[in-house]
Design an enzyme around this catalytic site. Sequence first.
Site, PDB file in Angstrom:
ATOM      1  N   CYS A 180      34.558  36.267  35.204  1.00 51.02           N
ATOM      2  CA  CYS A 180      35.777  35.519  34.882  1.00 51.02           C
ATOM      3  C   CYS A 180      35.470  34.045  34.650  1.00 51.02           C
ATOM      4  O   CYS A 180      36.197  33.356  33.949  1.00 51.02           O
ATOM      5  CB  CYS A 180      36.791  35.667  36.001  1.00 51.02           C
ATOM      6  SG  CYS A 180      37.387  37.344  36.169  1.00 51.02           S
ATOM      7  N   CYS A 202      26.158  58.564  49.838  1.00 51.50           N
ATOM      8  CA  CYS A 202      27.048  59.633  50.305  1.00 51.50           C
ATOM      9  C   CYS A 202      26.337  60.958  50.523  1.00 51.50           C
ATOM     10  O   CYS A 202      26.842  61.797  51.279  1.00 51.50           O
ATOM     11  CB  CYS A 202      28.307  59.750  49.456  1.00 51.50           C
ATOM     12  SG  CYS A 202      28.112  60.129  47.755  1.00 51.50           S
ATOM     13  N   ASP A 231      35.212  39.954  43.330  1.00 49.80           N
ATOM     14  CA  ASP A 231      34.764  39.613  41.987  1.00 49.80           C
ATOM     15  C   ASP A 231      33.250  39.793  41.865  1.00 49.80           C
ATOM     16  O   ASP A 231      32.637  39.249  40.974  1.00 49.80           O
ATOM     17  CB  ASP A 231      35.139  38.157  41.660  1.00 49.80           C
ATOM     18  CG  ASP A 231      34.538  37.174  42.667  1.00 49.80           C
ATOM     19  OD1 ASP A 231      33.866  37.621  43.621  1.00 49.80           O
ATOM     20  OD2 ASP A 231      34.740  35.969  42.477  1.00 49.80           O
ATOM     21  N   ALA A 248      43.036  37.322  41.898  1.00 47.44           N
ATOM     22  CA  ALA A 248      44.044  37.856  40.987  1.00 47.44           C
ATOM     23  C   ALA A 248      44.390  39.305  41.341  1.00 47.44           C
ATOM     24  O   ALA A 248      45.555  39.643  41.590  1.00 47.44           O
ATOM     25  CB  ALA A 248      43.549  37.748  39.556  1.00 47.44           C
ATOM     26  N   LYS A 300      43.207  31.375  50.614  1.00 44.12           N
ATOM     27  CA  LYS A 300      44.036  32.373  49.930  1.00 44.12           C
ATOM     28  C   LYS A 300      44.656  33.377  50.898  1.00 44.12           C
ATOM     29  O   LYS A 300      45.809  33.791  50.722  1.00 44.12           O
ATOM     30  CB  LYS A 300      43.209  33.084  48.868  1.00 44.12           C
ATOM     31  CG  LYS A 300      42.878  32.166  47.705  1.00 44.12           C
ATOM     32  CD  LYS A 300      42.076  32.875  46.633  1.00 44.12           C
ATOM     33  CE  LYS A 300      41.752  31.871  45.519  1.00 44.12           C
ATOM     34  NZ  LYS A 300      40.932  32.486  44.452  1.00 44.12           N
ATOM     35  N   ARG A 350      46.746  33.323  36.606  1.00 40.32           N
ATOM     36  CA  ARG A 350      46.690  34.784  36.777  1.00 40.32           C
ATOM     37  C   ARG A 350      46.911  35.262  38.204  1.00 40.32           C
ATOM     38  O   ARG A 350      47.159  36.425  38.437  1.00 40.32           O
ATOM     39  CB  ARG A 350      45.332  35.311  36.298  1.00 40.32           C
ATOM     40  CG  ARG A 350      44.181  34.798  37.141  1.00 40.32           C
ATOM     41  CD  ARG A 350      42.834  35.037  36.486  1.00 40.32           C
ATOM     42  NE  ARG A 350      41.752  34.536  37.324  1.00 40.32           N
ATOM     43  CZ  ARG A 350      41.432  33.248  37.478  1.00 40.32           C
ATOM     44  NH1 ARG A 350      42.111  32.317  36.844  1.00 40.32           N
ATOM     45  NH2 ARG A 350      40.442  32.893  38.245  1.00 40.32           N
TER      46      ARG A 350
HETATM   47 ZN   LIG Z   1      27.484  58.405  46.357  1.00 41.77          ZN
END
Ligand SMILES: [Zn+2]
Length: 338
Positions: A182, A243, A124, A33, A80, A65
């Site tokens: 979902c 990070c 998802d 979706a 898809k 949807r």
């Molecule tokens: Zn981070």
Amino acid sequence: MERYSRQILFEGIGAEGQARLRAARVLVVGCGALGSAQVEALARAGVGRLRVADRDFVEESNLQRQTMFTEHDARERLPKAIACARHVAEINADVVVEAEVLDVHQGNVERLVADCDLVLDGTDNFATRYLVNEACVKHNVNWIYGAAVGSYGVTMTIRAHVSPCLRCVFEEPPAPGSAPTCDTAGVIMPIISVVAAVQVSEALKLLTGHTESLHNSLMQFDVWQNVWRRIRLAAPAPDCPVCAHGRYETLAADAGEFAAVLCGRNAVQLAPRNSAPLDLNALAARLSNAGEVKVNDYLVRLSAGDYELTIFRDARAIIRGTDDVQTARTLYARFVGN
Ligand SMILES: [Zn+2]
């Protein structure tokens, strides 16, 4: 450029921004979706290259949807990514779609991400999002997280090493089965439109160089409860393993066979790694005595008793009729081999 005249008139984009969009390559991970809404919007906006990665095929229950797909796609059970490429070719023939029919995993995510200008989240599940997060931070590619379930949605824009990454904000993924999906809580189309619209707006800002207009927030919406919430984000967490320390734990995880129970669908996906591509016509011929077999350019479907196996060229299979991984492995070994 007549085609884009109203967008070029918009002062945030202009002729220069339009040229930048045309020169860009964007990866959309997951073409359900959210992903198909993002692809359509980016294609209409004139983003030159769209790489679309998705592991699934179109089903009738998607059509409520997943606005890009049609009954024809569902009848044909088109992957898809392929259905998406066909529709984009009709919407905007100048856009190149690189359709990737595959399960995104630690063995291919860096290849998919590394040469892109931006990545949009249409997945998802959190496992894939953590992979995408690590690959994007590692390769210095910005990405835009988005999720929707029920009438609720959330999005956040991640600029590698500049703003908090997914791991900075969500230290751990939710435990399996603990969060609504979902398939357990349903979803209505308007929340998809809201989340995808914010993601695509952020994408246009990033691709045209307007970082000053980014929302710099965790945005939450509930179109049924009428909640629009914005939580401002500060700097990346100083102790984030991804990070701050460059520890890419999910990228480094063991890449053996990957089995996933497809929640609420009574189905299991088996994704063998390092398998040679299958000859689908030969497989279909071999299976013809085992049950009802249908084949197209992308997959073979076998209906055998209570089970339905959909087998893709990359040797992946989605096995319906069970939520037990061992049963699925047994069926796979019986019909496809090891
Ligand atoms: Zn981070």
